[in-house]
Design an enzyme around this catalytic site. Structure first.
Site, short mmCIF file in Angstrom:
data_model
loop_
_atom_site.label_atom_id
_atom_site.label_comp_id
_atom_site.label_asym_id
_atom_site.label_seq_id
_atom_site.Cartn_x
_atom_site.Cartn_y
_atom_site.Cartn_z
N ASP A 1 11.17 -27.03 -29.18
CA ASP A 1 10.34 -27.23 -27.98
C ASP A 1 8.93 -27.71 -28.28
O ASP A 1 8.16 -27.95 -27.35
CB ASP A 1 10.29 -25.94 -27.16
CG ASP A 1 11.63 -25.65 -26.49
OD1 ASP A 1 12.30 -26.62 -26.09
OD2 ASP A 1 11.98 -24.48 -26.35
N ASP B 1 18.74 -30.97 -23.83
CA ASP B 1 17.29 -30.95 -23.55
C ASP B 1 16.48 -31.53 -24.72
O ASP B 1 15.38 -32.03 -24.54
CB ASP B 1 16.78 -29.52 -23.30
CG ASP B 1 17.77 -28.58 -22.63
OD1 ASP B 1 18.98 -28.81 -22.75
OD2 ASP B 1 17.33 -27.61 -22.02
N1 GLY Z 1 15.25 -25.71 -22.05
C1 GLY Z 1 14.74 -26.43 -20.99
C2 GLY Z 1 15.38 -26.14 -19.69
O1 GLY Z 1 15.57 -25.00 -19.31
O2 GLY Z 1 15.69 -27.06 -19.01
#
Ligand code: GLY
Length: 396
Positions: free
Chosen positions: A116, A176
């Site tokens: 992230d 993601d």
């Molecule tokens: N991990 C990012 C989301 O919850 O979309």
């Protein structure tokens, strides 16, 4: 841009989009809705700068704001929202607050505990750099890219997403993760070092190969064998089940491959972005207003929670995809999403004093976490989409 022209453009965009897409905004009037949004924008300025906590979401029943430290994946969005509001309004108050909030996520540029780092660093420092050409911002972005690359395994050809659930997964990669590649592409442009871009391309290619189904929908999590690179499992964490279609995951895929096409011009990326966009836009379970249920296969549809954040990620991605393809269906669909959210149904009630614009996003349904409530990243991608549509319509 001054405030008056901002309101005019916003009004024009909403009106034009509503007409073009055949959407009948369920609102008092476009002007009234713009006033609602203007009121909400200003509430971001009232949120006190606190180096320990950023407003991530709000429990809509208790009105309690969930505040998070910089290590949370959302920690770059508040600064990003303020920078984008400055670009939209020209009001220096947003810039002053943005400057105060940007350092909040700086230390994450050296935190290698998850993928992230891209969200945390690029949504804050990346937005700052669009306004102020500062070497300090560039240095944080390049440092973040260096950190992200430490999670790349050449045998797998991917960046590892998460370190938790080690008893279940060996090497999890989530859709993601495509969003974090923007940090890498930009870091190569800034530094001239091709390493970051090479990692991004390898990650995108591995994702392309393994993460999608025949119908162009995508799995949330692919678990790899880190020693051989073989796929162990195709599964989910945030979707309804392994075979379901988590709405925000589809939006991340469309955005991620459209953005990767921006930097590489690889037609395979464009094809995947278009395939997944088509899946989303033509899905039989998509409500009339285009704002998806949180998972396209939740059996409780039509009583399932919506996810405005998925819709806003899609809107932003589709404006860019339209720019590459001139396919009017992308423009019309993004316009429809933007018209839909700018209504009483989705704009957070102005009586609620909180630094959020929209209600009705869903964070993590399987964990019963952040269901049908205001979540900061919905606002971020709305503002980004607004900037994109103004550019598109301004250039016509
Ligand atoms: N991990 C990012 C989301 O919850 O979309």
């Amino acid at each position: 841009m001054n405030k008056v022209s901002f309101i005019l453009i916003l009004g024009f965009a909403s009106l034009a989009t509503a007409c073009k897409s055949g959407v009948n905004p369920q609102t008092k009037s476009t002007t009234a809705t713009n006033n609602l949004l203007e009121t909400r924008y200003k509430m971001l300025l009232d949120y006190p700068v606190d180096s320990m906590s950023m407003p991530r979401s709000m429990n809509i029943k208790t009105l309690e704001i969930r505040k998070v430290p910089s290590r949370d994946w959302t920690s770059g969005f508040f600064a990003g929202n303020l920078w984008q509001l400055y670009r939209l309004t020209g009001d220096s108050k947003y810039k002053e607050q943005a400057q105060k909030w940007t350092p909040f996520s700086k230390k994450e540029s050296v935190n290698s505990n998850s993928h992230d780092v891209g969200f945390k660093v690029f949504c804050s420092f990346g937005e700052a750099l669009k306004v102020e050409n500062k070497k300090d911002y560039e240095a944080v972005i390049v440092k973040g890219a260096e950190t992200l690359c430490t999670r790349f395994n050449p045998k797998v050809g991917s960046i590892r997403s998460w370190d938790f659930n080690k008893e279940i997964w060996d090497y999890p990669v989530i859709i993601d993760n495509m969003m974090n590649l923007e940090l890498l592409f930009e870091a190569s442009k800034i530094s001239g070092n091709p390493k970051y871009r090479d990692v991004a391309v390898k990650h995108a290619n591995t994702t392309l190969k393994n993460q999608f189904r025949e119908d162009n929908s995508c799995y949330h999590v692919i678990d790899y064998n880190p020693n051989t690179g073989e796929v162990r499992k195709k599964t989910t964490l945030q979707g309804y089940n392994d075979d379901s279609v988590w709405a925000r995951g589809q939006a991340w895929a469309v955005y991620g491959f459209t953005m990767s096409y921006r930097y590489t011009k690889d037609p395979a990326y464009l094809k995947q972005a278009e395939g997944t966009a088509k899946f989303f836009m033509t899905n039989k379970n998509l409500p009339e207003d285009g704002i998806p249920y949180w998972d396209f296969k939740d059996p409780s549809i039509p009583n399932a929670a919506r996810d405005v954040s998925a819709a806003m990620v899609m809107a932003s991605a589709l404006y860019e995809l339209y720019g590459y393809t001139q396919n009017n269906s992308y423009l019309a669909f993004a316009d429809k999403l933007m018209a839909s959210v700018q209504t009483d149904k989705y704009v957070l009630d102005t009586k609620i004093k909180a630094p959020f614009l929209f209600d009705h996003s869903t964070g993590n349904w399987p964990k019963h976490d952040e269901i049908d409530e205001p979540i900061i990243y919905a606002d971020y991608y709305f503002l980004e989409a607004l900037i994109k549509v103004q550019r598109l319509k301004g250039s016509k």
